[in-house]
Design a protein around this motif. Structure first.
Motif, mmCIF file in Angstrom:
data_model
loop_
_atom_site.group_PDB
_atom_site.id
_atom_site.type_symbol
_atom_site.label_atom_id
_atom_site.label_comp_id
_atom_site.label_asym_id
_atom_site.label_seq_id
_atom_site.Cartn_x
_atom_site.Cartn_y
_atom_site.Cartn_z
ATOM 1 N N PRO A 145 0.804 -1.237 0.000
ATOM 2 C CA PRO A 145 0.000 0.000 0.000
ATOM 3 C C PRO A 145 0.831 1.278 0.000
ATOM 4 N N LYS A 146 1.852 1.357 0.855
ATOM 5 C CA LYS A 146 2.648 2.585 0.922
ATOM 6 C C LYS A 146 3.501 2.765 -0.343
ATOM 7 N N VAL A 147 3.993 1.673 -0.907
ATOM 8 C CA VAL A 147 4.749 1.767 -2.153
ATOM 9 C C VAL A 147 3.847 2.307 -3.258
ATOM 10 N N TYR A 148 2.599 1.814 -3.305
ATOM 11 C CA TYR A 148 1.639 2.302 -4.295
ATOM 12 C C TYR A 148 1.356 3.792 -4.097
ATOM 13 N N GLU A 149 1.146 4.218 -2.858
ATOM 14 C CA GLU A 149 0.827 5.620 -2.589
ATOM 15 C C GLU A 149 1.996 6.531 -2.943
ATOM 16 N N VAL A 150 3.216 6.112 -2.608
ATOM 17 C CA VAL A 150 4.382 6.921 -2.960
ATOM 18 C C VAL A 150 4.512 7.030 -4.476
#
Length: 710
Positions: free
Chosen positions: A36-41
């Motif tokens: 999730p955080k990789v996608y958001e970044v």
């Protein structure tokens, strides 16, 4: 302003297609799942691709509501680079970084007409059936040339509340934003103690004249107690004749006495030693599995500490009245697998800050309690493992993270900043004086030396030069085929290593820490554990398949003797359950409970209970023999079968214990070695003739005095 909602449903970034509906990438027909955080970044960098994006901006817009360090943000960027195959930081193809300015996507970016975009499954990398299946980046599937925390969590959290859903929501304070903290002025360092040996814990007297610390003297492996006088510069060995492994220490009663924790044979005690030395040390508390985090509450003449009564129990904080020796519990939890393991009193002694580790979700929360009524008044989720905290003032704390970095945490502004200290040093523990004077134990960076030795005499040894990134080595099921080697570089890697030719064949890499647990009898599959979950890795296809269910906390898993099944243990509702996973059908069945480890062994089983009792079971899982040892969990250990029996290695404090077990015989061979000379990740060859393990360099710790923190 552009937002994620304003992006096209599919975006072409270089050679990849980002599917915003499924939140994954596609590359030449291959699906690559994103955290999730990789996608958001990635989305944020796409939106602002025309400029550099700073760390502070990512803190504010991606990590909204959480306290995270710059290290965590950089780690997410590293994961994104890994997925994109962007390995060359000097000549990047996708993400450019500019020191102290930020990051920028530099590849071509275009919206995609979904109707014209087609995709087929790749035979090299099948589309996963489980959304949580980690997929190896297509850039990393090819064998590479020779390449080589921490244990992932420093040592262990064995010194490791949901009341109602509404109470949890009301009590949980989420930070509204994160900003990069202003840099602190560089701290001056003055060396106080450079005597031989390792140092474990330290405390400072109220007048800051005396330092007390626990550690070794360089000649013995016992952890003993030392007193340092800053006026005279002299170090005194204090008399603790009954103690072998002294860990936590603290001054009490106007610096007239010292309290310390000693651990032996799976049990911990608290002692009080008068500094005039006219009386021997007195036992204050006995028969606890683990004790740590000592703080003296002078207003009530009591000692506050974290403790676990029995192995496998929750760990909580307690208050011990030093006059009456009455014990009062301060923190509670209705959940299992909770460990309150670090604490600190505020300057006015009205509040207690603790760290709570929830093992099944791998989350760490900073909790602040009002001591007068035990009310939880603040709670913050942290993004990294923290080994120690101290109040700096009403709004700030000092933290020591798992990588040995000292940081400040601002509770009001939600900022985390590294203290300006030499990066080549590893900070182990610290103490804080009343004037915010900082004292710290410093250890030079450890080097691992991998050794293969004849067993059991260890007369002939061979040293392997595997480089600084090597983490672990173990024999393959057929040791003539070489070794399995794991490395930690930008990510975690698995390789096959030939000790005769010194050639290394790259197998796979993964951005998260993983453990190689077992190898299938046909040598075509591996069992890996990552993020508390068990995975089956197919060596020919280089794919991961989940065996355990998302959310289950797995202890260990092993292939059955026939290789048809995997037996693994998970925690559920405070109990340990054993599951059988059938490889051919994928059927998952619960068939036993009560054991935290169950190891198949020539139609028998080795079992270990949650409290560390070790048994040999028959084929019907009935106990045949109990071994006279106590096993410790939440520390490095390994269980391996070889031609004559089993080898069990287990870390206990500063020792590595080796236990050899033999089929239907009830006897065993028990040996122990200093942990620095033989790490518990011991591997034995299939014929039992060699061991391979690593040792660490024996450099001595030093204690420094730093300038006061403003």
């Amino acid at each position: 302003m552009l937002t994620q909602a304003s992006l096209a449903s599919e975006v072409q970034i270089g050679e990849f297609t980002l599917d915003r509906v499924q939140q994954h990438l596609r590359y030449q027909g291959t699906i690559i799942t994103l955290e999730p955080k990789v996608y958001e970044v990635l989305c944020y960098l796409i939106i602002h691709h025309e400029r550099l994006v700073s760390l502070a901006e990512l803190h504010e817009h991606v990590w909204m509501g959480r306290v995270v360090s710059d290290t965590a943000v950089r780690r997410t960027i590293s994961k994104l680079r890994h997925v994109l195959g962007d390995k060359d930081s000097q000549q990047p193809r996708y993400i450019k970084s500019v020191m102290k300015r930020g990051y920028q996507l530099i590849c071509p970016i275009d919206a995609v007409d979904a109707n014209n975009d087609t995709m087929t499954a790749s035979s090299d990398l099948p589309v996963p059936q489980d959304a949580d299946t980690p997929i190896v980046s297509p850039h990393l599937l090819k064998p590479a040339s020779s390449r080589i925390k921490l244990s992932r969590v420093w040592g262990s959290v064995m010194m490791l509340m949901l009341v109602t859903a509404l109470a949890w929501i009301w009590l949980s304070k989420k930070f509204p934003s994160n900003h990069e903290a202003a840099p602190l002025p560089a701290l001056e360092m003055k060396r106080l103690i450079s005597s031989p040996g390792h140092k474990v814990d330290l405390a400072i007297s109220s007048d800051e004249r005396y330092l007390v610390y626990s550690g070794t003297d360089g000649a013995s492996e016992q952890w003993r107690l030392f007193l340092f006088d800053q006026h005279s510069g002299q170090v005194q060995l204090l008399p603790t004749p009954e103690s072998r492994t002294i860990s936590a220490v603290s001054f009490v009663r106007d610096d007239q006495a010292i309290v310390y924790v000693d651990s032996q044979f799976g049990k911990s005690r608290i002692y009080k030693l008068p500094l005039n030395l006219n009386q021997p040390a007195q036992i204050l508390l006995d028969n606890y599995f683990a004790i740590g985090g000592l703080s003296y509450h002078s207003q009530s003449d009591s000692l506050i500490f974290g403790a676990t009564k029995q192995q496998g129990d929750n760990g909580h904080f307690y208050r011990l009245d030093l006059h009456s020796l009455q014990l009062e519990q301060l923190t509670f939890s209705s959940s299992s697998h909770v460990m309150d393991y670090v604490g600190s009193l505020s300057a006015d002694q009205s509040q207690l800050a603790i760290l709570r580790y929830q093992q099944d979700t791998a989350t760490i929360r900073l909790q602040i309690y009002q001591l007068s009524n035990k009310e939880l008044i603040q709670e913050h989720e942290l993004d990294q493992f923290i080994g120690q905290i101290k109040w700096l003032d009403a709004d700030r704390m000092i933290m020591l993270n798992q990588e040995g970095i000292l940081q400040t945490l601002d509770l009001q502004n939600a900022t985390v900043a590294d203290l300006p200290l030499p990066a080549q040093q590893q900070y182990r523990r610290f103490a804080l004086g009343h004037s915010n004077q900082l004292y710290t134990i410093v250890r030079p960076k450890e080097e691992r030396h991998f050794i293969e030795a004849d067993w059991p005499d260890r007369l002939h040894m061979k040293l392997f030069q595997l480089g600084a990134s090597a983490q672990d080595v173990q024999y393959k099921r057929n040791n003539a085929d070489g070794l399995w080697l794991t490395r930690k570089e930008h990510d975690y890697q698995l390789a096959s290593y030939d000790p005769t030719t010194f050639e290394e064949q790259f197998i796979m890499s993964h951005p998260e820490f993983f453990q190689l647990i077992d190898e299938h009898p046909d040598q075509a599959k591996l069992l890996l554990k990552s993020a508390g979950r068990l995975w089956l890795f197919e060596l020919s296809e280089r794919t991961w398949q989940p065996i355990s269910i998302q959310g289950q906390l797995v202890e260990r898993g092993y292939f059955s003797d026939s290789g048809d099944e995997v037996l693994f243990t998970v925690s559920s509702g405070g109990r340990w359950l054993t599951y059988r996973y059938v490889l051919e059908s994928g059927l998952l069945v619960q068939f036993n409970h009560g054991y935290r480890v169950l190891f198949p062994w020539n139609e028998q089983f080795l079992s270990i209970t949650a409290d560390g009792k070790m048994f040999r079971l028959d084929s019907d899982l009935q106990p045949e023999h109990q071994y006279p040892v106590t096993f410790v969990f939440d520390v490095p250990y390994r269980i391996q079968a070889y031609s004559q029996g089993l080898m069990v290695s287990n870390m206990q404090m500063h020792q590595t214990h080796l236990w050899q077990l033999f089929g239907n015989r009830n006897d065993m061979i028990a040996q122990s070695y200093p942990r620095a000379r033989m790490h518990p990740k011991v591997s034995i060859a299939a014929d039992g003739g060699q061991l391979i393990y690593f040792s660490t360099n024996q450099q001595s710790d030093q204690i420094y005095k730093l300038s006061a923190i403003d």
